[in-house]
Motif scaffolding. Structure first.
Motif, PDB file in Angstrom:
ATOM      1  N   ASP A   1    -108.280   6.222 -86.897  1.00  0.00           N
ATOM      2  CA  ASP A   1    -108.198   5.539 -85.599  1.00  0.00           C
ATOM      3  C   ASP A   1    -108.902   4.188 -85.643  1.00  0.00           C
ATOM      4  OD1 ASP A   1    -106.752   7.611 -84.543  1.00  0.00           O
ATOM      5  OD2 ASP A   1    -108.484   8.594 -83.639  1.00  0.00           O
ATOM      6  N   ARG A   2    -110.039   4.117 -86.310  1.00  0.00           N
ATOM      7  CA  ARG A   2    -110.766   2.848 -86.412  1.00  0.00           C
ATOM      8  C   ARG A   2    -109.964   1.829 -87.212  1.00  0.00           C
ATOM      9  NH1 ARG A   2    -116.673   3.158 -88.374  1.00  0.00           N
ATOM     10  NH2 ARG A   2    -116.484   0.993 -87.768  1.00  0.00           N
TER      11      ARG A   2
ATOM     12  N   ALA B   1    -106.588   1.657 -87.537  1.00  0.00           N
ATOM     13  CA  ALA B   1    -105.474   1.177 -86.707  1.00  0.00           C
ATOM     14  C   ALA B   1    -105.969   0.237 -85.624  1.00  0.00           C
ATOM     15  CB  ALA B   1    -104.726   2.361 -86.098  1.00  0.00           C
ATOM     16  N   ASP B   2    -107.074   0.582 -84.975  1.00  0.00           N
ATOM     17  CA  ASP B   2    -107.627  -0.271 -83.928  1.00  0.00           C
ATOM     18  C   ASP B   2    -108.030  -1.641 -84.473  1.00  0.00           C
ATOM     19  OD1 ASP B   2    -107.245   1.741 -82.084  1.00  0.00           O
ATOM     20  OD2 ASP B   2    -109.355   2.370 -82.048  1.00  0.00           O
ATOM     21  N   ALA B   3    -108.608  -1.683 -85.663  1.00  0.00           N
ATOM     22  CA  ALA B   3    -109.026  -2.955 -86.260  1.00  0.00           C
ATOM     23  C   ALA B   3    -107.822  -3.840 -86.572  1.00  0.00           C
ATOM     24  CB  ALA B   3    -109.846  -2.702 -87.527  1.00  0.00           C
TER      25      ALA B   3
ATOM     26  N   ILE C   1    -104.873  -3.716 -85.070  1.00  0.00           N
ATOM     27  CA  ILE C   1    -104.334  -4.150 -83.775  1.00  0.00           C
ATOM     28  C   ILE C   1    -105.187  -5.279 -83.197  1.00  0.00           C
ATOM     29  CG2 ILE C   1    -103.951  -3.422 -81.386  1.00  0.00           C
ATOM     30  CD1 ILE C   1    -103.157  -0.642 -82.625  1.00  0.00           C
ATOM     31  N   ALA C   2    -106.512  -5.149 -83.290  1.00  0.00           N
ATOM     32  CA  ALA C   2    -107.416  -6.191 -82.781  1.00  0.00           C
ATOM     33  C   ALA C   2    -107.233  -7.502 -83.528  1.00  0.00           C
ATOM     34  CB  ALA C   2    -108.866  -5.722 -82.879  1.00  0.00           C
TER      35      ALA C   2
END
Length: 70
Positions: A50-51, A53-55, A57-58
Motif C-alpha cells: 500500500d505504501r 502504490a501510494d508513493a 500515485i503521490a
C-alpha cells in the motif's frame, strides 16, 4: 514481491521518478522498472504494498497493484 502497473509511465524520466518514489518509502528495496510493459516490481525483506502504490500515485502516476505471482 510487489508488482505495480503504472500506465502513464512512458519515458526514462518517468521510470526514474517512479523508482525514486518507491525508494523514498522502501529505501532497502530492489526496484525494477520495465517501460515496455509499464510494470514496476519491488522486492525486499519487508515490503508494504500500500505504501508503494501510494508513493507512486503521490509522484503523479496512477498505479494499480497486481496480484502476487504464484
Amino acid at each position: 514481491m510487489v508488482r505495480v502497473k503504472v500506465e502513464k509511465m512512458g519515458c526514462g524520466g518517468c521510470a526514474k521518478s517512479v523508482a525514486t518514489a518507491v525508494q523514498t518509502v522502501e529505501p532497502g528495496a530492489n526496484v525494477e522498472v520495465d517501460l515496455a510493459t509499464k510494470l514496476v516490481t519491488v522486492s525486499g525483506a519487508t515490503i508494504q504494498s500500500d505504501r508503494i502504490a501510494d508513493a507512486i500515485i503521490a509522484a503523479g502516476y496512477p498505479a494499480k497493484l497486481l496480484p502476487a505471482a504464484a
